[in-house]
Design a protein around this motif. Sequence first.
Motif, PDB file in Angstrom:
ATOM      1  N   GLY A 160       0.616  -1.587   0.138  1.00  0.00           N
ATOM      2  CA  GLY A 160       0.262   0.253  -0.018  1.00  0.00           C
ATOM      3  C   GLY A 160       0.978   0.844   0.164  1.00  0.00           C
ATOM      4  O   GLY A 160       0.692   1.962  -0.415  1.00  0.00           O
ATOM      5  N   ALA A 161       2.010   1.331   0.684  1.00  0.00           N
ATOM      6  CA  ALA A 161       3.171   2.536   0.607  1.00  0.00           C
ATOM      7  C   ALA A 161       3.414   2.458  -0.628  1.00  0.00           C
ATOM      8  O   ALA A 161       4.933   1.745  -0.226  1.00  0.00           O
ATOM      9  CB  ALA A 161       4.309   1.730   2.229  1.00  0.00           C
ATOM     10  N   HIS A 162       3.335   2.408  -1.695  1.00  0.00           N
ATOM     11  CA  HIS A 162       3.856   1.839  -3.168  1.00  0.00           C
ATOM     12  C   HIS A 162       4.269   3.447  -3.362  1.00  0.00           C
ATOM     13  O   HIS A 162       4.804   4.261  -3.803  1.00  0.00           O
ATOM     14  CB  HIS A 162       3.230   1.447  -4.154  1.00  0.00           C
ATOM     15  CG  HIS A 162       4.110   0.918  -5.285  1.00  0.00           C
ATOM     16  ND1 HIS A 162       3.788   0.762  -6.211  1.00  0.00           N
ATOM     17  CD2 HIS A 162       5.664   1.242  -5.664  1.00  0.00           C
ATOM     18  CE1 HIS A 162       4.272   0.156  -7.073  1.00  0.00           C
ATOM     19  NE2 HIS A 162       5.860   0.300  -6.579  1.00  0.00           N
ATOM     20  N   PHE A 163       3.307   4.739  -3.071  1.00  0.00           N
ATOM     21  CA  PHE A 163       3.130   5.299  -3.916  1.00  0.00           C
ATOM     22  C   PHE A 163       1.606   6.417  -3.132  1.00  0.00           C
ATOM     23  O   PHE A 163       0.841   5.548  -2.666  1.00  0.00           O
ATOM     24  CB  PHE A 163       2.415   5.679  -5.633  1.00  0.00           C
ATOM     25  CG  PHE A 163       2.099   6.298  -6.497  1.00  0.00           C
ATOM     26  CD1 PHE A 163       3.139   7.614  -7.122  1.00  0.00           C
ATOM     27  CD2 PHE A 163       1.177   7.066  -6.699  1.00  0.00           C
ATOM     28  CE1 PHE A 163       3.480   8.049  -7.552  1.00  0.00           C
ATOM     29  CE2 PHE A 163       1.066   7.833  -7.474  1.00  0.00           C
ATOM     30  CZ  PHE A 163       2.056   8.490  -7.983  1.00  0.00           C
ATOM     31  N   VAL A 164       2.352   8.114  -3.243  1.00  0.00           N
ATOM     32  CA  VAL A 164       0.704   8.658  -2.544  1.00  0.00           C
ATOM     33  C   VAL A 164      -0.693   9.163  -4.082  1.00  0.00           C
ATOM     34  O   VAL A 164      -0.126   9.264  -4.900  1.00  0.00           O
ATOM     35  CB  VAL A 164       0.748   9.834  -1.918  1.00  0.00           C
ATOM     36  CG1 VAL A 164       0.094  10.863  -1.686  1.00  0.00           C
ATOM     37  CG2 VAL A 164       2.169   9.716  -1.012  1.00  0.00           C
ATOM     38  N   PRO A 165      -1.130   8.293  -4.308  1.00  0.00           N
ATOM     39  CA  PRO A 165      -2.497   7.966  -4.810  1.00  0.00           C
ATOM     40  C   PRO A 165      -2.515  10.270  -4.881  1.00  0.00           C
ATOM     41  O   PRO A 165      -2.670  10.931  -3.760  1.00  0.00           O
ATOM     42  CB  PRO A 165      -3.724   6.567  -4.620  1.00  0.00           C
ATOM     43  CG  PRO A 165      -3.614   7.000  -2.908  1.00  0.00           C
ATOM     44  CD  PRO A 165      -2.582   7.260  -2.746  1.00  0.00           C
ATOM     45  N   ALA A 166      -3.683  10.003  -5.742  1.00  0.00           N
ATOM     46  CA  ALA A 166      -3.930  11.329  -6.438  1.00  0.00           C
ATOM     47  C   ALA A 166      -5.182  12.395  -5.095  1.00  0.00           C
ATOM     48  O   ALA A 166      -4.708  12.870  -4.671  1.00  0.00           O
ATOM     49  CB  ALA A 166      -4.748  11.502  -7.935  1.00  0.00           C
ATOM     50  N   GLU A 167      -6.099  11.503  -5.256  1.00  0.00           N
ATOM     51  CA  GLU A 167      -6.249  11.997  -3.773  1.00  0.00           C
ATOM     52  C   GLU A 167      -6.322  12.562  -2.455  1.00  0.00           C
ATOM     53  O   GLU A 167      -7.262  13.073  -1.619  1.00  0.00           O
ATOM     54  CB  GLU A 167      -8.261  11.100  -3.737  1.00  0.00           C
ATOM     55  CG  GLU A 167      -8.038   9.857  -3.317  1.00  0.00           C
ATOM     56  CD  GLU A 167      -7.108   8.199  -3.997  1.00  0.00           C
ATOM     57  OE1 GLU A 167      -6.965   7.852  -3.870  1.00  0.00           O
ATOM     58  OE2 GLU A 167      -7.012   8.560  -5.318  1.00  0.00           O
ATOM     59  N   MET A 168      -5.436  11.882  -2.183  1.00  0.00           N
ATOM     60  CA  MET A 168      -4.353  11.941  -1.038  1.00  0.00           C
ATOM     61  C   MET A 168      -2.942  12.527  -1.193  1.00  0.00           C
ATOM     62  O   MET A 168      -2.523  12.991   0.224  1.00  0.00           O
ATOM     63  CB  MET A 168      -3.881  10.416  -0.222  1.00  0.00           C
ATOM     64  CG  MET A 168      -5.416   9.447  -0.389  1.00  0.00           C
ATOM     65  SD  MET A 168      -6.789  10.176   0.868  1.00  0.00           S
ATOM     66  CE  MET A 168      -6.199   9.963   2.412  1.00  0.00           C
ATOM     67  N   ARG A 169      -2.650  13.128  -2.027  1.00  0.00           N
ATOM     68  CA  ARG A 169      -1.731  13.663  -2.103  1.00  0.00           C
ATOM     69  C   ARG A 169      -1.936  15.305  -0.674  1.00  0.00           C
ATOM     70  O   ARG A 169      -0.361  14.805  -0.627  1.00  0.00           O
ATOM     71  CB  ARG A 169      -1.411  14.264  -4.049  1.00  0.00           C
ATOM     72  CG  ARG A 169       0.226  14.950  -4.395  1.00  0.00           C
ATOM     73  CD  ARG A 169       0.898  14.873  -5.622  1.00  0.00           C
ATOM     74  NE  ARG A 169       0.093  13.134  -6.112  1.00  0.00           N
ATOM     75  CZ  ARG A 169      -0.305  12.978  -6.825  1.00  0.00           C
ATOM     76  NH1 ARG A 169      -0.427  13.417  -8.223  1.00  0.00           N
ATOM     77  NH2 ARG A 169      -0.351  11.466  -7.385  1.00  0.00           N
ATOM     78  N   GLU A 170      -2.155  15.748  -0.789  1.00  0.00           N
ATOM     79  CA  GLU A 170      -2.920  17.480  -0.241  1.00  0.00           C
ATOM     80  C   GLU A 170      -2.423  16.460   1.009  1.00  0.00           C
ATOM     81  O   GLU A 170      -2.836  17.159   2.472  1.00  0.00           O
ATOM     82  CB  GLU A 170      -3.444  18.446  -0.871  1.00  0.00           C
ATOM     83  CG  GLU A 170      -3.621  18.537  -1.572  1.00  0.00           C
ATOM     84  CD  GLU A 170      -2.020  18.594  -2.225  1.00  0.00           C
ATOM     85  OE1 GLU A 170      -1.448  20.027  -1.424  1.00  0.00           O
ATOM     86  OE2 GLU A 170      -1.808  19.052  -3.538  1.00  0.00           O
ATOM     87  N   ASP A 171      -2.824  15.039   1.386  1.00  0.00           N
ATOM     88  CA  ASP A 171      -2.897  14.815   3.093  1.00  0.00           C
ATOM     89  C   ASP A 171      -2.177  13.532   3.179  1.00  0.00           C
ATOM     90  O   ASP A 171      -2.754  12.497   3.295  1.00  0.00           O
ATOM     91  CB  ASP A 171      -3.942  14.635   3.356  1.00  0.00           C
ATOM     92  CG  ASP A 171      -4.537  14.162   4.786  1.00  0.00           C
ATOM     93  OD1 ASP A 171      -3.776  13.758   5.849  1.00  0.00           O
ATOM     94  OD2 ASP A 171      -5.534  13.309   5.190  1.00  0.00           O
ATOM     95  N   ARG A 172      -0.902  13.887   2.688  1.00  0.00           N
ATOM     96  CA  ARG A 172       0.377  13.057   3.842  1.00  0.00           C
ATOM     97  C   ARG A 172       0.256  11.601   4.490  1.00  0.00           C
ATOM     98  O   ARG A 172       0.194  10.077   4.658  1.00  0.00           O
ATOM     99  CB  ARG A 172       1.348  12.886   3.408  1.00  0.00           C
ATOM    100  CG  ARG A 172       2.638  12.977   1.570  1.00  0.00           C
ATOM    101  CD  ARG A 172       3.631  13.712   2.146  1.00  0.00           C
ATOM    102  NE  ARG A 172       4.179  12.928   1.991  1.00  0.00           N
ATOM    103  CZ  ARG A 172       5.300  11.502   1.142  1.00  0.00           C
ATOM    104  NH1 ARG A 172       4.787  12.184  -0.423  1.00  0.00           N
ATOM    105  NH2 ARG A 172       5.380  10.628   1.120  1.00  0.00           N
ATOM    106  N   ASP A 173      -0.199  12.928   6.329  1.00  0.00           N
ATOM    107  CA  ASP A 173      -0.378  11.863   6.968  1.00  0.00           C
ATOM    108  C   ASP A 173      -1.933  11.192   6.742  1.00  0.00           C
ATOM    109  O   ASP A 173      -1.529  10.029   7.199  1.00  0.00           O
ATOM    110  CB  ASP A 173      -0.707  13.320   8.221  1.00  0.00           C
ATOM    111  CG  ASP A 173       1.031  13.582   8.538  1.00  0.00           C
ATOM    112  OD1 ASP A 173       2.332  12.813   7.849  1.00  0.00           O
ATOM    113  OD2 ASP A 173       0.918  14.854   9.179  1.00  0.00           O
TER     114      ASP A 173
END
Length: 386
Positions: A160-173
């Motif tokens: 799951g920790a491969h990439f930060v998906p587009a919909e979560m890019r502004e909310d990494r935490d």
Amino acid sequence: MSTLITNIGELVTCDGTGEGGVGARSDQALVVVDGTIVWTGPVASAPAADEVMDVGGRCVLPGFVDSHAHLVFDGDRSAEFAARMAGERYDGGGIGVTVEATRAAGDERLRAALAARVAEMRAQGTTTVEVKSGYGLAVEHEVRALRLAAEVTDEVTYLGAHFVPAEMREDRDGYLDLVTGEMLAACAPHARWIDVFCEPASPHAFTGEESRRVLTAGRDAGLELRVHGNQIDHGPGVQLACELGAASVDHCTYLSSDDVAALVDSAATTTATLLPGVEFSTRSPYPDARALLDAGVSVAIASDCNPGTCFSSSMPFMVALAVREMGMTPSEAVVAATRGGARALRREDIGRIEVGARADLAVLEAPNHLHLSYRAGVPIARALEV
């Protein structure tokens, strides 16, 4: 049912003897019963068996153990490859393209593509493959990928920790909360391993501290650890993998002297898995396998078959690249692609030809293992069906 395999041109045991540990022998035979090797030795001493398989003077070796592959995906990224060949640098961003396509694909489409890729691997001598998730990046899509992967292998990895998906890019935490919380809880029952793309040099991947959070959460959930590390630049991945006792840290393209020292100290527990197809496909520098082996690092070779940075499932091609570009001898490369891969998966039952091991075998249309690198690009390897 017992099967005697005989008329072997060269038996490659990968038992730790001989040059590079390849254990190559002539005038040998072996007996298999119910998928397990029960006898090996000189042809003249071979016991009787229910069936006889004459391999016509071909080389027999352990099936390749591909300990790093991303096979559950849809979509095409050939244009990205062409752009890299024209000079564009890889930074991990293309993963998002595959995520979008994979989420949109139906189960049967993904299942059929996965089965075809595994069949393609067996046709080139691979008998064990690790398969990761990582192109869903939402709870239902990651669970789906792991369930599909489990249909073809026991070596299933939650990424799951491969990439930060587009919909979560502004909310990494928030995404990390998901990966280490609800998503992990849903995925852990379907996986053996957890992995993380620890690459601070990429804005799309994860820092050392973020990676530590993912790995420790996975370990607490009962998963064993793997790490993508030090691919794009120097970073904390190798040190973190060694500290936490990960079974494997994969890529290892950019290593400091401290990284090498950590891998030497951790050789009994952590394998450096090299993925030369990625360097071939990204025009990146190759890892110095010669230096790692000479230092005493545990080394494996895997394909990293994936749609972006290495769309090749060919372990023979990886062996040839390791010899040509990374300083390995042909024997060392074969061992790294078999017993090395087994170590990276913490498996003692594969990657070698010894009494008690699984009869996961490959055969070459050639008299000896040197032809794997000598005849690069020629399809001489296949799984041996016993």
